[in-house]
Structure formats: C-alpha cells, structure tokens
Write a protein that holds these residues in place. Structure first.
Motif, PDB file in Angstrom:
ATOM      1  N   ARG A  35     -43.263  -8.903 -17.500  1.00 43.69           N
ATOM      2  CA  ARG A  35     -43.461  -8.731 -18.945  1.00 43.69           C
ATOM      3  C   ARG A  35     -42.319  -9.373 -19.725  1.00 43.69           C
ATOM      4  O   ARG A  35     -41.182  -9.378 -19.263  1.00 43.69           O
ATOM      5  CB  ARG A  35     -43.516  -7.252 -19.310  1.00 43.69           C
ATOM      6  CG  ARG A  35     -44.596  -6.465 -18.600  1.00 43.69           C
ATOM      7  CD  ARG A  35     -44.594  -5.016 -19.055  1.00 43.69           C
ATOM      8  NE  ARG A  35     -45.633  -4.237 -18.398  1.00 43.69           N
ATOM      9  CZ  ARG A  35     -45.441  -3.489 -17.307  1.00 43.69           C
ATOM     10  NH1 ARG A  35     -44.258  -3.421 -16.738  1.00 43.69           N
ATOM     11  NH2 ARG A  35     -46.450  -2.821 -16.781  1.00 43.69           N
ATOM     12  N   LYS A 119     -43.432   0.789 -13.808  1.00 46.33           N
ATOM     13  CA  LYS A 119     -44.729   1.386 -13.506  1.00 46.33           C
ATOM     14  C   LYS A 119     -45.130   2.341 -14.629  1.00 46.33           C
ATOM     15  O   LYS A 119     -44.283   2.971 -15.265  1.00 46.33           O
ATOM     16  CB  LYS A 119     -44.668   2.185 -12.195  1.00 46.33           C
ATOM     17  CG  LYS A 119     -44.107   1.451 -11.004  1.00 46.33           C
ATOM     18  CD  LYS A 119     -44.936   0.261 -10.604  1.00 46.33           C
ATOM     19  CE  LYS A 119     -46.299   0.651 -10.059  1.00 46.33           C
ATOM     20  NZ  LYS A 119     -47.080  -0.573  -9.725  1.00 46.33           N
ATOM     21  N   LYS A 120     -46.447   2.461 -14.823  1.00 46.09           N
ATOM     22  CA  LYS A 120     -46.946   3.523 -15.686  1.00 46.09           C
ATOM     23  C   LYS A 120     -46.767   4.820 -14.920  1.00 46.09           C
ATOM     24  O   LYS A 120     -47.263   4.964 -13.801  1.00 46.09           O
ATOM     25  CB  LYS A 120     -48.434   3.328 -15.968  1.00 46.09           C
ATOM     26  CG  LYS A 120     -48.726   2.222 -16.920  1.00 46.09           C
ATOM     27  CD  LYS A 120     -50.014   2.478 -17.693  1.00 46.09           C
ATOM     28  CE  LYS A 120     -51.213   1.988 -16.905  1.00 46.09           C
ATOM     29  NZ  LYS A 120     -52.421   1.954 -17.786  1.00 46.09           N
TER      30      LYS A 120
ATOM     31  N   ASP B 107     -49.904  -3.179 -20.428  1.00 45.15           N
ATOM     32  CA  ASP B 107     -50.150  -1.738 -20.338  1.00 45.15           C
ATOM     33  C   ASP B 107     -49.909  -1.051 -21.677  1.00 45.15           C
ATOM     34  O   ASP B 107     -50.496  -0.019 -21.964  1.00 45.15           O
ATOM     35  CB  ASP B 107     -49.213  -1.103 -19.303  1.00 45.15           C
ATOM     36  CG  ASP B 107     -49.562  -1.516 -17.890  1.00 45.15           C
ATOM     37  OD1 ASP B 107     -50.774  -1.579 -17.578  1.00 45.15           O
ATOM     38  OD2 ASP B 107     -48.634  -1.798 -17.107  1.00 45.15           O
ATOM     39  N   ASP B 135     -57.345   1.155 -20.481  1.00 40.79           N
ATOM     40  CA  ASP B 135     -57.339   0.677 -19.094  1.00 40.79           C
ATOM     41  C   ASP B 135     -58.722   0.078 -18.807  1.00 40.79           C
ATOM     42  O   ASP B 135     -59.686   0.789 -18.535  1.00 40.79           O
ATOM     43  CB  ASP B 135     -57.036   1.856 -18.170  1.00 40.79           C
ATOM     44  CG  ASP B 135     -56.804   1.402 -16.742  1.00 40.79           C
ATOM     45  OD1 ASP B 135     -57.450   0.426 -16.312  1.00 40.79           O
ATOM     46  OD2 ASP B 135     -55.968   2.020 -16.067  1.00 40.79           O
ATOM     47  N   HIS B 164     -48.711   0.501  -3.356  1.00 37.01           N
ATOM     48  CA  HIS B 164     -49.024   0.576  -4.779  1.00 37.01           C
ATOM     49  C   HIS B 164     -50.471   0.151  -5.052  1.00 37.01           C
ATOM     50  O   HIS B 164     -51.171   0.767  -5.857  1.00 37.01           O
ATOM     51  CB  HIS B 164     -48.073  -0.323  -5.587  1.00 37.01           C
ATOM     52  CG  HIS B 164     -46.765   0.332  -5.919  1.00 37.01           C
ATOM     53  ND1 HIS B 164     -45.563  -0.344  -5.873  1.00 37.01           N
ATOM     54  CD2 HIS B 164     -46.463   1.586  -6.321  1.00 37.01           C
ATOM     55  CE1 HIS B 164     -44.580   0.483  -6.225  1.00 37.01           C
ATOM     56  NE2 HIS B 164     -45.107   1.657  -6.486  1.00 37.01           N
ATOM     57  N   LYS B 172     -58.140   3.804 -10.033  1.00 38.76           N
ATOM     58  CA  LYS B 172     -59.012   3.124 -10.996  1.00 38.76           C
ATOM     59  C   LYS B 172     -60.486   3.338 -10.667  1.00 38.76           C
ATOM     60  O   LYS B 172     -61.327   3.301 -11.567  1.00 38.76           O
ATOM     61  CB  LYS B 172     -58.741   1.611 -10.996  1.00 38.76           C
ATOM     62  CG  LYS B 172     -57.291   1.221 -11.203  1.00 38.76           C
ATOM     63  CD  LYS B 172     -56.811   1.468 -12.604  1.00 38.76           C
ATOM     64  CE  LYS B 172     -55.388   0.941 -12.751  1.00 38.76           C
ATOM     65  NZ  LYS B 172     -54.811   1.277 -14.056  1.00 38.76           N
TER      66      LYS B 172
END
Lengths: 237, 237
Positions: A35, A119-120, B107, B135, B164, B172
């Motif tokens: 990001r 991370k979220k 995000d 999301d 991860h 999800k």
C-alpha cells in the motif's frame, strides 16, 4: 535511440550547453509493501517540458516518479519512488543552469512504513502517523551555493489559486511558479490541456488554456530567454 | 477492434457461452482532490487472466481500477476508481458463471475525503481517519442467490503465505484462492512472472514460477474444466 540521436543532432538551439533539471510525476510513499500514498500526476506536463527543453538544445536530467507516460527521448532519466529519493536524486544532479520542479511530491510520508503487509484484525482500523517530507523546491531555491540561476515551481491548487501560489513563491524562494487550478470540474488533472498562471516577482500572468505541449514550449522559450539575459548580465560585470 | 473481432471469431473454445467476471488493477481511495491511497498493482495478472478467458470463448466483464497495462481486447471494460465503485460495478455485472477477483482492492478508505486540497499549515500534520471498505470477494462468495458457480480470489501476502491464504479462503467463502508472496525480494510485484499456490477446499497446490500469461492460461483451463464438470453434474441431477 535513433530518435534520441536525431533529437540531439537537431538540438542546436538556444539552450545548447545548458543543463536543466526537471522533476516529474508523482511520488509514492509506502504504507507497507503493498500500500502507498500518492499524489495524482500523470507526468504529462513534466514530460512535455523536458521534451521542449531537449528540442531547444538543453542537456536535461529528468528525475521522475512512477508516471503514466514514458520519459521523453534524449534526457538522462533518474527513476525514483519517494520524496526522499527524489531529493537525493535532485541534489546529485546539480549543478544546473535551471531547474523545473513539475513533480507532484507528497507533502507527507508514513512515519514508519511496515515491512510486512498490515492485516485486517477484527474491526480495528489502522492508525497512520505521518512525517513531513523534505521540501525539494524550497531546499534548492534556498541553496547558498550552487543554486540554479532559475528555479521554477508548480502549484496545483483547488481554491484561491493565485493567492496561494503567490504566497508559495515567496515562502519557497523560487523565481517562478506555474499555478494551475486542479479542481475536478476543470478536467485538467489527467487531461491533455492546462491553464496556468505564471507568477514571478513582479506579476501574475495568466496564460490561455492550451495543450500541455504548448505550455511546455512557452515555458522553454522563456527559460531560454532568461538564461541568455542572465548570462549577458554576468558577462557585462 | 479488428483484433477483438478476430479474437471473438477464434474464440469457439471450452468457455463459449459462459460469462466470467474479472476484477483487476488497484483501487484509488481519495484523501483530497490531489492525494489518494492505493494498493500496488500493475493489473498485469488480471489482464492476462481476462485475455486467457476470452481466448477460450468466454464473455468477460472486466472491472478495472487505474492499472498500468491497458485492458485486453474483446472484453466489456468497466473502469472504476474506488472499492465502493468496484463493488457496485461487480454487482451490476452479475449473474456470471465464474468470477475471478484479481484486483488489489484497498481494505480501507479515508472516512471523509476533503473536497479541497489539504494545506500544510505550520508544522501540524494531518490526521486521517479510516473506514473499512466493502469486502467484494466475501460479498459475492456469500451471496444467497445468484452466486457464481466458481468464485476465485487472490491473496497477496508477505509472510506465512499458505496459512494466511488458507484462512482467507475459509473466511471469505470463495472456492479457490491463488496465493502469492509479494515480498519485495521476490521481485514478483510489478514483474512479468508470478509464483502462486492454488488453495482449494482440499489442497494447497504450488505452481512453478512462470510468466503471468502462463498462470492465466492454467487458471483459465481449470475454470473451463470445472464449469464443464459442474454443468454435467447439474445435467445429471
């Protein structure tokens, strides 16, 4: 390379023998490895200026962030990502007869960019602390030794354009500011045209809305005239 | 257009008659009219996937953020800037037989983007409050009605990639995750190659490092096989 060679051969113009530094494009300031924060800039205006300077015989060092348009032929390209890298590249490129700071440099960087992807975690949102980036235009404008004879900055504003840009010229210590209104409704940001006002010590001169190539040509001609005059001035003393 | 027409004429492949949704590129989340936050993404992998699907006969809706590479020929392009716009475009593009979410969606967005350029005022640094973005992958994966038969997500990770990405697949509710390691030292981000692991309900299958076009071809073949099998399954019941 053939095009560059032809450009160079043709470039026996009024800026022959002059070294001009041009910055262009945005800077990208990392938040983490995936990001970043950026300023909108296609690099189109800076690229057009560099091209116009080369066409008039200048040796151009082109310090560019990640732009949408490719760098012009016939310049020395230095590619950077962040404002801090841009300052280092600019300092390394000096001395120069003139410098045009057309890059959209981020005012702030993230104080401590993360080495791994943030991370979220649940509903918790990240907080980002900012640090002020170096002010490249002010740094070069205020050099005690080795300041280019002519330093040109840009001011992309959304309101009180002339007032903000005039104050910016004085605060930074540069010679000229090319000010433009980048409000979304002007369509200038990302477009092919530009409507600028040239602000110098003694006037604010609005130029008609024209193509970015035409703005570049007019600026390059003014730079050539000014450097020729200042050289004559020095020769006379 | 000639190329697109030729593509379409040649595209009598295993995905003929199938509609596949592909998202690609970054999203840009505005801070103010000149600044934004983005995820790094050239759009190269998403573009290669869309191209491979078209080559196999699919009708592709290509929802793309501001990418470095142009969209492929022969797709329906929907250009967006923000994650919220991407969600709206994705919902408008449904129904689809399969959906591949290759975009690098931010995000977070800035809670209240400024309508005018934030000025540097003295030494005070701006504070930016974030809000969570929708999301898109989870929203489509968890649709009660009109869920695509096959939903594919991506996970760009910098550490514990498989763990991860496996957790992400379950969280999800998508069918497959293509996981890759985007640590700067891999050189994958912005490069021509990719090294992915395909994570499905029953396995994590590492693919050899290969060109993004080759990753796209392998994924498109798998999508075609899977849709053919699920169609047969439906026909049999």
């Amino acid at each position: 390379e053939i095009v560059a060679a032809v450009d160079a051969a043709l470039a026996d113009g009024p800026l022959k023998g002059k070294h001009v530094l041009v910055t262009s494009g945005p800077t990208h300031e990392p938040i983490d490895p995936v990001r970043y924060i950026a300023n909108r800039s296609s690099g189109a205006q800076g690229t057009a200026i560099a091209k116009a300077l080369v066409a008039r015989g200048a040796h151009v060092t082109f310090v560019t962030g990640p732009a949408d348009v490719p760098p012009p032929h016939g310049v020395d390209v230095v590619s950077i990502q962040t404002a801090q890298e841009m300052l280092t590249a600019v300092q390394a490129a000096l001395p120069a007869d003139a410098a045009v700071f057309a890059a959209a440099v981020a005012d702030w960087r993230v104080e401590s960019a993360s080495d791994s992807k943030i991370k979220k975690s649940g509903k918790k949102l990240p907080t980002i602390a900012f640090a002020e980036n170096p002010d490249i235009l002010a740094t070069v404008s205020q050099l005690k030794t080795g300041r280019p004879a002519l330093v040109v900055g840009f001011a992309a504003e959304t309101d009180d354009v002339i007032a903000h840009a005039t104050a910016k010229r004085e605060r930074k210590g540069c010679d000229w500011i090319l000010a433009n209104d980048v409000s979304p409704e002007t369509g200038i940001m990302g477009g092919a045209e530009n409507a600028v006002t040239l602000i110098s010590a003694d006037k604010a001169e609005p130029w008609p809305r024209m193509g970015k190539d035409a703005v570049a040509a007019r600026l390059a001609d003014l730079i050539a005239e000014t450097l020729a005059t200042s050289a004559k001035g020095r020769a006379a003393t």
